[in-house]
Design a protein around this motif. Structure first.
Motif, PDB file in Angstrom:
ATOM      1  N   PHE A  31       0.844  -1.188   0.000  1.00  0.00           N
ATOM      2  CA  PHE A  31       0.000   0.000   0.000  1.00  0.00           C
ATOM      3  C   PHE A  31       0.879   1.237   0.000  1.00  0.00           C
ATOM      4  O   PHE A  31       1.860   1.309   0.739  1.00  0.00           O
ATOM      5  CB  PHE A  31      -0.898   0.037   1.245  1.00  0.00           C
ATOM      6  N   VAL A  32       0.521   2.208  -0.821  1.00  0.00           N
ATOM      7  CA  VAL A  32       1.207   3.496  -0.844  1.00  0.00           C
ATOM      8  C   VAL A  32       0.190   4.542  -0.417  1.00  0.00           C
ATOM      9  O   VAL A  32      -0.811   4.751  -1.108  1.00  0.00           O
ATOM     10  CB  VAL A  32       1.766   3.816  -2.245  1.00  0.00           C
ATOM     11  N   ASN A  33       0.425   5.164   0.719  1.00  0.00           N
ATOM     12  CA  ASN A  33      -0.527   6.110   1.314  1.00  0.00           C
ATOM     13  C   ASN A  33      -1.921   5.482   1.426  1.00  0.00           C
ATOM     14  O   ASN A  33      -2.931   6.084   1.062  1.00  0.00           O
ATOM     15  CB  ASN A  33      -0.579   7.419   0.526  1.00  0.00           C
ATOM     16  N   ASP A  34      -1.962   4.250   1.895  1.00  0.00           N
ATOM     17  CA  ASP A  34      -3.193   3.473   2.107  1.00  0.00           C
ATOM     18  C   ASP A  34      -3.960   3.165   0.823  1.00  0.00           C
ATOM     19  O   ASP A  34      -5.143   2.840   0.861  1.00  0.00           O
ATOM     20  CB  ASP A  34      -4.114   4.168   3.117  1.00  0.00           C
ATOM     21  N   ILE A  35      -3.305   3.262  -0.319  1.00  0.00           N
ATOM     22  CA  ILE A  35      -3.892   2.884  -1.608  1.00  0.00           C
ATOM     23  C   ILE A  35      -3.126   1.672  -2.122  1.00  0.00           C
ATOM     24  O   ILE A  35      -1.895   1.689  -2.141  1.00  0.00           O
ATOM     25  CB  ILE A  35      -3.786   4.044  -2.625  1.00  0.00           C
TER      26      ILE A  35
END
Length: 137
Positions: A31-35
């Motif tokens: 996940f990158v910044n919760d995405i």
């Protein structure tokens, strides 16, 4: 420290971008910044962040969960910072000198970083170095 509670935290910078990476044992989710990494719209950015996972191999990448938090800078600076933080975390998580060598041979900036910064604009100039053209007559 047991394998279940093992959390690796790494930090990386590129230009004005800052990235923190948290790695835990898991199922291969990133996940990158919760995405989720898979739905990041820019393919170049997605592939740049995935490079450490692809070089590490399926065995390692499918056994970890990574959460990367990025802030500041531009899109590519953030991608480079996230890539560096993830690569450092994978090396620290596995403790493998072999993986570290693979990263160094492929691209040294995955682990070492790139200290270059943009030069600031100077007083009475158009940019950092550009000046008005000198006229002799």
């Amino acid at each position: 420290m047991s394998q279940q509670s093992q959390v690796i935290i790494t930090y990386a910078r590129r230009k004005m971008a800052r990235a923190r990476c948290y790695i835990t044992p898991g199922k291969g989710r990133v996940f990158v910044n919760d995405i989720p990494l898979e739905i990041i719209p820019m393919e170049v950015v997605r592939m740049k962040i995935m490079e450490p996972l692809l070089l590490a191999g399926e065995k390692i990448s499918s056994s970890i969960d990574a959460k990367i938090y990025v802030e500041g800078g531009g899109v590519m600076g953030q991608a480079d910072a996230a890539r560096m933080a993830l690569a450092r975390a994978l090396v620290k998580f596995t403790g493998s000198k072999e993986l570290e060598e693979i990263y160094k041979v492929y691209d040294r900036t995955m682990l070492a970083g790139d200290p270059r910064q943009t030069e600031s604009e100077k007083w009475m100039r158009y940019s950092a170095r550009r000046w008005r053209q000198k006229a002799y007559r």
